[in-house]
Design a protein around this motif. Structure first.
Motif, PDB file in Angstrom:
ATOM      1  N   ALA A   2      45.706  28.944  43.024  1.00  0.00           N
ATOM      2  CA  ALA A   2      44.645  30.224  42.168  1.00  0.00           C
ATOM      3  C   ALA A   2      44.398  29.483  40.924  1.00  0.00           C
ATOM      4  N   SER A   4      42.936  26.482  39.413  1.00  0.00           N
ATOM      5  CA  SER A   4      42.121  25.757  38.658  1.00  0.00           C
ATOM      6  C   SER A   4      40.297  26.784  38.171  1.00  0.00           C
ATOM      7  N   ARG A   6      37.393  25.891  38.629  1.00  0.00           N
ATOM      8  CA  ARG A   6      36.695  26.648  39.376  1.00  0.00           C
ATOM      9  C   ARG A   6      36.651  27.186  40.303  1.00  0.00           C
ATOM     10  N   SER A   7      38.389  28.515  40.830  1.00  0.00           N
ATOM     11  CA  SER A   7      38.672  29.577  41.497  1.00  0.00           C
ATOM     12  C   SER A   7      38.355  30.407  40.221  1.00  0.00           C
ATOM     13  N   LYS A   8      38.887  29.940  38.855  1.00  0.00           N
ATOM     14  CA  LYS A   8      38.540  31.402  37.687  1.00  0.00           C
ATOM     15  C   LYS A   8      36.420  31.777  37.906  1.00  0.00           C
ATOM     16  N   TRP A   9      36.338  30.012  37.392  1.00  0.00           N
ATOM     17  CA  TRP A   9      34.692  30.500  37.913  1.00  0.00           C
ATOM     18  C   TRP A   9      33.887  31.535  38.658  1.00  0.00           C
ATOM     19  N   LYS A  10      34.934  31.335  40.050  1.00  0.00           N
ATOM     20  CA  LYS A  10      34.066  31.724  41.541  1.00  0.00           C
ATOM     21  C   LYS A  10      34.940  32.672  41.094  1.00  0.00           C
ATOM     22  N   ARG A  11      36.129  33.525  40.912  1.00  0.00           N
ATOM     23  CA  ARG A  11      35.760  34.897  39.977  1.00  0.00           C
ATOM     24  C   ARG A  11      35.436  36.262  39.548  1.00  0.00           C
ATOM     25  N   LYS A  12      35.298  34.852  38.065  1.00  0.00           N
ATOM     26  CA  LYS A  12      34.313  35.749  37.337  1.00  0.00           C
ATOM     27  C   LYS A  12      33.106  36.563  38.034  1.00  0.00           C
ATOM     28  N   MET A  13      32.534  35.381  38.523  1.00  0.00           N
ATOM     29  CA  MET A  13      31.239  35.316  38.696  1.00  0.00           C
ATOM     30  C   MET A  13      30.978  36.143  39.658  1.00  0.00           C
ATOM     31  N   ARG A  14      31.418  36.131  40.409  1.00  0.00           N
ATOM     32  CA  ARG A  14      31.711  37.522  41.627  1.00  0.00           C
ATOM     33  C   ARG A  14      32.419  39.110  41.746  1.00  0.00           C
ATOM     34  N   LYS A  17      28.973  39.631  39.910  1.00  0.00           N
ATOM     35  CA  LYS A  17      27.947  39.867  40.534  1.00  0.00           C
ATOM     36  C   LYS A  17      27.950  41.740  41.559  1.00  0.00           C
TER      37      LYS A  17
END
Length: 124
Positions: A2, A4, A6-14, A17
């Protein structure tokens, strides 16, 4: 794992939100509790606290600062264009670890050359 991008970006956007939806969720919770009426609202305030989103707080701060023209905020960060380091030795937020490591190695390589030349010149 975890780690990558992509996962950092997903975590940030979550997280963003969650911040954005927090007031809506609290209002929904209050409405549900008003309907049931069993729970006192003071108890809810102890459990859940409302935090205003950052961007709205910043707008409010800007309005207050516009009123007080005497106070000027110095946000200019003095940064070396070659190394991208600021006055405190920090890299920009957007730079990833690999780039930082590469620049650091390049910087230290340059320091080593200068020492070697000076030592070589002094040798009798």
């Amino acid at each position: 794992m975890a780690k990558s991008l992509r996962s950092k970006w997903k975590r940030k956007m979550r997280a963003e939100k969650r911040k954005k939806n927090a007031p809506k969720e609290l209002n929904r919770l209050k409405n549900i509790l008003k309907i049931s009426g069993d729970v006192i609202m003071k108890d809810v305030q102890e459990i859940a606290t409302v935090v205003a989103p950052k961007h709205s707080q910043e707008k409010m701060d800007c309005v207050e600062k516009d009123e007080n023209d005497d106070m000027k905020m110095e946000t200019e960060i003095k940064r070396n264009k070659k190394t991208l380091l600021d006055q405190h030795g920090q890299y920009p937020v957007w730079m990833n670890q690999r780039q930082r490591k590469r620049l650091k190695a390049k910087r230290e390589k340059g320091k080593g050359k200068n020492k070697a030349k000076s030592a070589k010149g002094l040798a009798w």
